[in-house]
Design an enzyme around this catalytic site. Structure first.
Site, short mmCIF file in Angstrom:
data_model
loop_
_atom_site.label_atom_id
_atom_site.label_comp_id
_atom_site.label_asym_id
_atom_site.label_seq_id
_atom_site.Cartn_x
_atom_site.Cartn_y
_atom_site.Cartn_z
N CYS A 163 0.83 -1.20 0.00
CA CYS A 163 0.00 0.00 0.00
C CYS A 163 0.86 1.25 0.00
O CYS A 163 0.39 2.34 -0.25
CB CYS A 163 -0.97 -0.01 1.17
SG CYS A 163 -2.35 -1.15 0.91
N ASP A 218 -12.17 -3.51 1.89
CA ASP A 218 -12.94 -2.29 1.63
C ASP A 218 -14.45 -2.56 1.66
O ASP A 218 -15.24 -1.67 1.96
CB ASP A 218 -12.53 -1.65 0.30
CG ASP A 218 -11.30 -0.75 0.46
OD1 ASP A 218 -11.13 -0.14 1.54
OD2 ASP A 218 -10.51 -0.66 -0.50
#
Ligand code: CO
Ligand code: CO
Length: 341
Positions: A26, A102
């Site tokens: 990330c 998510d």
């Protein structure tokens, strides 16, 4: 980088996948400030007359987009990144858990995923790509989510992730703009995956506890948050704990006060910061939040840990989640978005 000629791909067992990544997991995200400039103003006028009204769009920078259809919320997201660990199967598991996250961060249940794979076909054996995909499939299966096909491209740098569709109750979403003053903040996974992954990339040391936390689904955390009546959450990924908390506080119009002594870290994370394994992404996260943050007396290493770019981090929930530490609270909006105490 490998010097192996294109005609003879290296043997799978000798490959260190992280050496094929320019950034880390990330941490390879485009920095938050730059991204916001790119997408500023790119919101379409509201569509009228359709039967799929947009419930969550670009405006609040939430974890996924959501439309309503016939009483169900459809949650849509995609996530992929370069290798965060050397082991292909573990990377696949981590990337899938991260992509599914998510949906959980919106209060949804993932139901269908498709693979997104970029592979340097002349430099890495397809055997390893298969291991990556097998890891992703195993985690999606654990989540009760179908995997159907996907898309692959030839790319000098390997990348893997998923586009995921989930379903949710439109009246029970976990939004990042629903935080209210007086709510405690809970964090469901310890921080430090960024610095430990960076150390792994540089030295080859393995951190199995970090792999375990990154490959762990946020399903139970999401279900517990919903059961506790929470309405506001996000997951902690590339922008770090402070970056994602700033986004949540800003979208909710509140200030977040962090009890820095209560924030959990993975074993070895503080040592990794001390020894200098801090990624550029983490430093950019800290620079980005600095103008909105009252750091108080928080020391430099702790600031870096709090901004550490996470891979497949936990849920940050406005509300109490059984089993998760309370790491701060939301208060009425003050001068700063974030106050560290
Ligand atoms: Co997210
Ligand atoms: Co994401």
């Amino acid at each position: 980088m490998t010097t192996t000629p294109a005609s003879t791909p290296p043997r799978p067992a000798t490959v260190r996948l992280t050496q094929f990544a320019h950034g880390g997991g990330c941490a390879c995200k485009i920095p938050p400030g730059e991204l916001e400039e790119v997408v500023a103003g790119l919101t379409a006028p509201p569509l009228t007359g359709g039967d799929t009204p947009l419930l969550v769009g670009l405006a609040t920078g939430d974890d996924a987009a959501v439309v309503a259809h016939r009483g169900t919320a459809l949650v849509c997201t995609a996530d992929f990144f370069t290798p965060v660990v050397d082991d292909a199967y573990d990377w696949g598991r981590i990337a899938a858990a991260n992509a599914l996250s998510d949906v959980y961060a919106m209060g949804g249940r993932p139901v269908l995923a498709v693979n997104l794979l970029a592979w340097p076909r002349d430099r890495l054996p397809f055997e390893l790509a298969r291991e990556v995909l097998r890891g992703g499939l195993d985690i999606a299966t654990e989540a009760g989510c179908h995997v159907g096909g996907g898309h692959s491209v030839d790319d000098p740098e390997p990348k893997y992730g998923m586009a995921v569709t989930g379903i949710a109750d439109p009246g029970r979403l976990l939004r990042n703009d629903a935080g209210r003053p007086g709510l405690p903040l809970s964090l469901t996974k310890p921080l430090g995956t960024g610095v430990l992954n960076n150390r792994h990339k540089v030295t080859g040391e393995r951190f199995e506890h970090a792999v375990a936390t990154m490959a762990a689904l946020n399903r139970e955390a999401s279900e517990a948050a919903l059961a506790a009546g929470a309405e506001c959450a996000t997951d902690v990924t590339g922008f770090g704990f402070l970056g994602h908390l700033h986004k949540l506080a800003r979208a909710s119009g509140v200030t977040a006060v962090v009890d820095t002594a209560a924030v959990p870290y993975l074993d070895g994370a503080r040592e990794a910061v001390r020894d200098g394994y801090v990624s550029g992404g983490t430093r950019r996260n800290l620079e980005w939040v600095a103008p909105y943050t009252d750091f108080g007396h928080t020391d430099t290493d702790t600031r870096l840990l709090l901004a550490d770019a996470q891979t497949s981090g936990g849920l940050l929930v406005a509300g109490e989640v059984p089993g998760a530490p309370v790491v701060g609270e939301l208060v009425p909006r003050g001068t700063h978005s974030l106050v560290l105490g």
